[in-house]
Design a protein around this motif. Structure first.
Motif, PDB file in Angstrom:
ATOM      1  N   PHE A  95       0.821  -1.209   0.000  1.00  0.00           N
ATOM      2  CA  PHE A  95       0.000   0.000   0.000  1.00  0.00           C
ATOM      3  C   PHE A  95       0.855   1.260   0.000  1.00  0.00           C
ATOM      4  O   PHE A  95       0.522   2.242  -0.661  1.00  0.00           O
ATOM      5  N   ALA A  96       1.963   1.243   0.738  1.00  0.00           N
ATOM      6  CA  ALA A  96       2.855   2.405   0.755  1.00  0.00           C
ATOM      7  C   ALA A  96       3.429   2.668  -0.639  1.00  0.00           C
ATOM      8  O   ALA A  96       3.540   3.818  -1.060  1.00  0.00           O
ATOM      9  N   LEU A  97       3.770   1.609  -1.344  1.00  0.00           N
ATOM     10  CA  LEU A  97       4.268   1.777  -2.712  1.00  0.00           C
ATOM     11  C   LEU A  97       3.171   2.292  -3.638  1.00  0.00           C
ATOM     12  O   LEU A  97       3.417   3.163  -4.475  1.00  0.00           O
ATOM     13  N   VAL A  98       1.969   1.775  -3.496  1.00  0.00           N
ATOM     14  CA  VAL A  98       0.857   2.212  -4.339  1.00  0.00           C
ATOM     15  C   VAL A  98       0.465   3.646  -4.006  1.00  0.00           C
ATOM     16  O   VAL A  98       0.233   4.450  -4.914  1.00  0.00           O
ATOM     17  N   ASP A  99       0.364   3.960  -2.725  1.00  0.00           N
ATOM     18  CA  ASP A  99      -0.023   5.312  -2.310  1.00  0.00           C
ATOM     19  C   ASP A  99       0.986   6.357  -2.764  1.00  0.00           C
ATOM     20  O   ASP A  99       0.627   7.496  -3.041  1.00  0.00           O
TER      21      ASP A  99
END
Length: 178
Positions: A85-89
């Protein structure tokens, strides 16, 4: 190296993976321990899959492997999903994924239960259980997914896929060695 020694090494790698998954739940530990935990799972998977014969000798050691694999599936999947999620966000130009994270409350607990159920069904050689778990999760989240705008469904899909793949990988290591 004998088949029994490789089996014991797989158990040790899964144990270290489970141990490194716990500090990965902290904000500071996420960046360090998620790659370490993932690497240990990949190494255990390769050791379980590549040799022609890998044996975990005895019921007690098999039980330890099953329990440690389940702990790794449940505890390790949360930080891995958070890291994804951190990479996507980071790539999101708006705040849609961040807003979706607030809408899909209870995601960490639901994800942990989902990973436990998926791991258990696959280790128990009942792959149909995977469909049951995913159907229940989808039906349970359907009202929230339908009511919210963009980003919510994408976050749901990304989190579910990451969580399912992690639990399936942990189950695969156990099934390959058993």
């Amino acid at each position: 190296m004998s088949a029994e020694n490789i089996g014991q090494l797989v158990v040790v790698l899964v144990a270290f993976g489970a141990a490194t998954a716990l500090p990965a739940w902290t904000r500071a530990g996420e960046r360090v321990f998620v790659p370490v935990t993932t690497g240990l799972l990949v190494l255990a998977g390769l050791l379980a899959a590549v040799p022609t014969s890998v044996v975990v000798d005895g019921r007690p050691l098999t039980a330890v492997l099953v329990v440690l694999g389940g702990l790794l599936a449940v505890a390790g999947g949360g930080p891995v999903t958070a890291r994804v999620f951190a990479l996507v966000d980071r790539e999101d130009t708006g705040s849609s994924l961040d807003r979706a994270g607030r809408v899909l409350r209870g995601g960490a607990w639901i994800g942990a239960l989902e990973r436990a159920a998926i791991y258990a069904t696959l280790v128990a050689s009942w792959p149909e259980g995977l469909a049951v778990v995913l159907a229940l999760k989808g039906l349970g989240r359907y009202p929230e997914l339908r009511a919210e705008g963009e980003g919510t469904a994408e976050r749901f899909i990304i989190g579910t896929f990451t969580s399912v793949l992690w639990a399936a990988a942990c189950a695969a290591v156990v099934v390959l060695v058993r």
